[in-house]
Design an enzyme around this catalytic site. Sequence first.
Site, PDB file in Angstrom:
ATOM      1  N   CYS A   2      43.930  48.793  41.331  1.00 25.47           N
ATOM      2  CA  CYS A   2      44.152  49.658  42.475  1.00 25.47           C
ATOM      3  C   CYS A   2      42.949  50.584  42.609  1.00 25.47           C
ATOM      4  CB  CYS A   2      45.411  50.511  42.391  1.00 25.47           C
ATOM      5  SG  CYS A   2      46.934  49.569  42.389  1.00 25.47           S
ATOM      6  N   ARG A  27      39.051  46.135  43.255  1.00 31.83           N
ATOM      7  CA  ARG A  27      40.050  46.613  42.287  1.00 31.83           C
ATOM      8  C   ARG A  27      41.451  46.085  42.595  1.00 31.83           C
ATOM      9  NH1 ARG A  27      37.910  50.899  39.341  1.00 31.83           N
ATOM     10  NH2 ARG A  27      39.971  51.529  38.671  1.00 31.83           N
ATOM     11  N   TRP A  75      46.666  46.489  43.807  1.00 33.74           N
ATOM     12  CA  TRP A  75      46.891  45.288  42.990  1.00 33.74           C
ATOM     13  C   TRP A  75      48.316  45.441  42.482  1.00 33.74           C
ATOM     14  CZ3 TRP A  75      47.883  43.983  37.794  1.00 33.74           C
ATOM     15  CH2 TRP A  75      47.665  42.648  37.467  1.00 33.74           C
ATOM     16  N   ASN A 101      47.025  55.290  41.063  1.00 31.10           N
ATOM     17  CA  ASN A 101      46.448  54.187  40.296  1.00 31.10           C
ATOM     18  C   ASN A 101      46.991  54.279  38.877  1.00 31.10           C
ATOM     19  OD1 ASN A 101      44.900  52.161  39.223  1.00 31.10           O
ATOM     20  ND2 ASN A 101      43.021  53.370  39.109  1.00 31.10           N
ATOM     21  N   GLY A 102      47.710  53.252  38.468  1.00 32.15           N
ATOM     22  CA  GLY A 102      48.285  53.250  37.116  1.00 32.15           C
ATOM     23  C   GLY A 102      49.675  52.673  37.156  1.00 32.15           C
ATOM     24  N   GLU A 467      33.099  30.455  28.331  1.00 31.04           N
ATOM     25  CA  GLU A 467      32.827  31.334  29.467  1.00 31.04           C
ATOM     26  C   GLU A 467      32.734  30.509  30.761  1.00 31.04           C
ATOM     27  OE1 GLU A 467      33.120  34.216  30.280  1.00 31.04           O
ATOM     28  OE2 GLU A 467      31.854  34.505  32.027  1.00 31.04           O
ATOM     29  N   LYS A 471      35.138  30.950  34.089  1.00 28.64           N
ATOM     30  CA  LYS A 471      34.619  31.160  35.444  1.00 28.64           C
ATOM     31  C   LYS A 471      35.164  30.099  36.410  1.00 28.64           C
ATOM     32  CE  LYS A 471      32.151  34.787  35.343  1.00 28.64           C
ATOM     33  NZ  LYS A 471      33.036  35.253  34.281  1.00 28.64           N
ATOM     34  N   GLU A 474      38.711  30.884  37.133  1.00 34.61           N
ATOM     35  CA  GLU A 474      38.869  32.160  37.837  1.00 34.61           C
ATOM     36  C   GLU A 474      38.538  32.071  39.333  1.00 34.61           C
ATOM     37  OE1 GLU A 474      36.048  35.200  36.584  1.00 34.61           O
ATOM     38  OE2 GLU A 474      37.448  36.805  37.087  1.00 34.61           O
ATOM     39  N   HIS A 490      40.649  15.604  17.412  1.00 29.45           N
ATOM     40  CA  HIS A 490      41.907  16.095  16.829  1.00 29.45           C
ATOM     41  C   HIS A 490      43.046  16.159  17.852  1.00 29.45           C
ATOM     42  CE1 HIS A 490      40.149  16.975  12.946  1.00 29.45           C
ATOM     43  NE2 HIS A 490      39.156  17.611  13.545  1.00 29.45           N
ATOM     44  N   LYS A 583      39.117  43.434  39.384  1.00 32.50           N
ATOM     45  CA  LYS A 583      37.988  43.563  38.459  1.00 32.50           C
ATOM     46  C   LYS A 583      38.307  44.455  37.259  1.00 32.50           C
ATOM     47  CE  LYS A 583      33.089  43.790  38.123  1.00 32.50           C
ATOM     48  NZ  LYS A 583      33.042  42.434  37.574  1.00 32.50           N
TER      49      LYS A 583
HETATM   50  O1  M6R Z   1      35.400  45.492  32.386  1.00 31.24           O
HETATM   51  P1  M6R Z   1      35.624  44.559  31.245  1.00 31.24           P
HETATM   52  O2  M6R Z   1      34.374  43.891  30.799  1.00 31.24           O
HETATM   53  O3  M6R Z   1      36.322  45.218  30.086  1.00 31.24           O
HETATM   54  O4  M6R Z   1      36.603  43.473  31.809  1.00 31.24           O
HETATM   55  C1  M6R Z   1      37.191  42.505  30.996  1.00 31.24           C
HETATM   56  C2  M6R Z   1      37.782  41.375  31.800  1.00 31.24           C
HETATM   57  O5  M6R Z   1      38.804  41.849  32.622  1.00 31.24           O
HETATM   58  C3  M6R Z   1      36.728  40.686  32.664  1.00 31.24           C
HETATM   59  O6  M6R Z   1      35.652  40.245  31.899  1.00 31.24           O
HETATM   60  C4  M6R Z   1      37.332  39.488  33.417  1.00 31.24           C
HETATM   61  O7  M6R Z   1      37.702  38.502  32.513  1.00 31.24           O
HETATM   62  C5  M6R Z   1      36.336  38.955  34.447  1.00 31.24           C
HETATM   63  N1  M6R Z   1      36.910  39.022  35.750  1.00 31.24           N
HETATM   64  C6  M6R Z   1      35.904  37.567  34.207  1.00 31.24           C
HETATM   65  O8  M6R Z   1      34.923  37.155  35.108  1.00 31.24           O
END
Ligand code: M6R
Length: 588
Positions: A2, A27, A75, A101-102, A467, A471, A474, A490, A583
């Site tokens: 948020c 956010r 969010w 926010n929270g 990673e 991505k 995501e 395995h 984010k």
């Molecule tokens: O701000 P941070 O690096 O602590 O965030 C951690 C994760 O939320 C963040 O890396 C998330 O996995 C990304 N959206 C991935 O691209």
Amino acid sequence: MCGIIGYTGKQKASPILLASLKRLEYRGYDSCGMASLNGNNIIVVRKGTGRIERVNAKVDFLSLTGKVGIAHTRWATHGNVTMENAHPFTSCDGEYALVHNGILENYVELKRQLVEKGHHFTSTTDTEVLVHLIEENMKQAKDIIKAIKETSEQAKGAFTFLLLSKKSGDIYCFRKDSPLIIGVGENEFFASSDMTSFLEYTNKAIILENYELAILNDECTIYDLAAGKEIKKEISTIDWTAEQATKDGYPHFMLKEIFEEAEVSKQALDQDPAKLAELVTLLTQAKNVYFLGSGTSYRACLIASIYFAKLCHRNFMPILGSEFKTYQNLFDNETVLFAISQSGETADVLEGIKIAKSKGAKVVSLVNVMGSTIMRESEQFLTLNAGPEIAVASTKAFTSQVLILVMLAYALNNQLAEGKEHLNEVIFQFEIIMKQSDFIKELSKEVLNKQNLFLIGRGVAFPVAMEGELKIKEIAYIHADALAGGELKHHTLALIEPGVSCIALVPNDETKDDMINNIMQIKARGGIIIGISSEKLDIFDHYIPLAKVALEPIVIIPILQLIAYHLSILRGNDPDFPRNLAKSVTVL
Ligand code: M6R
């Protein structure tokens, strides 16, 4: 999660709030809304579901004419994505509007009590409780500061909010466990979850701590509610610019941020030598060091852990932010917790930090956002120097994390100069990879309509593959699975049949021969191999070239980011705003 923004000053508030809100959209983007005082001193609220542009087209935020206002982008956590659950919320008497926010943990009980007292609720959110609770507390307190203090004592959880008062026209900005920054302009003030939202107007900011309340009108007055007194706080100058937070001609923030990686990496390595040395001493002397991170930042921890093992013969175990509690007994006063986070606000990581501190552990961190909570909770910290990262998918922050952590591993092994040389080779390769973006896009078409995608690597290339997997899931919404090459036999070989695609990471290191064996196992079952390597092997069906450098696995990172980006676009997605995600993950 948020985003909240408030404005008070000499200008019409709504255009400023709208522009700022768009910068906070990363956010959360389930719904949004705005409240402003109109000419008759009435609070007018506009809100709706969906992305900001869409809601604005329907409700016309700019029709709000007041010079003071608050806004929110959501969010969803408590309550479905509906118009009724969009912020701001107003009190029964229409005196207050509030954005939050929270997560209010005890909202069910508080709501029950408020309903008994006659309050009427219009939503199923936790947030709405706050505005009614303040209204209720005002009945006795007759003083808004006292009423907010009382509210802060009754509420549990994270409840950073902005409260707009009709009578006074003031904005009350209260922080508890979610970030809140006051922007100080010329005869105007801003209050926001993130400084980038008001950077266009001012680079002067005050960072609020928990239980601090800023009252914005012609002035900004700050109270420490826990101590029960007015306080003076330092105004900091932010060295990020508004231009850094624009797309600058790129179609998406994500692509811009990938293309910035070479430049940003140079800044990442440009750390203050004294701070670096101090951190190296701390890590060297610690009995145990544990990395802590979530999502992409956790993958940086995994990569770092391998380099510390390889180069320094030290076991710096990586822990997932959300799994910290399982390992809490490992922490004592001879232990260092090394937190890795782009935002510096990730709740899972912050929770771990609090527990580790309570056990006497030292906390150090690597963050991107200056002034963030994780940075302020740390005894020592380094910054990524990556500039604002707006796309939800982390790219340039990740490469910076990896580069700095690898540099630290070299430094710990008294090889800083050699390490920097190798890392500079990597940065040079990043520039070359950006020129291959179109070629990578063409190749991505090979896997465009796959249901499943496998990525295999060994050694450092394994977390790099993880990673890539993250991505692709995501932003491209393709199910991907990263495996250590040796694990295939395995279990997952059972899924390999003719036509199944696999991205194989084959750096020119000690893993190469074993990787070739693993690829053969996939080929024998009809799998299709996209090989990323410095050598074009016959066993590859498709090939993405790599240069032969010492830290080859790191060079693969932007290649995988570009594959994910192009897949996302080709599949019609918006890579900057992946569905259901935000984010800054400030909830547990
Ligand atoms: O701000 P941070 O690096 O602590 O965030 C951690 C994760 O939320 C963040 O890396 C998330 O996995 C990304 N959206 C991935 O691209």
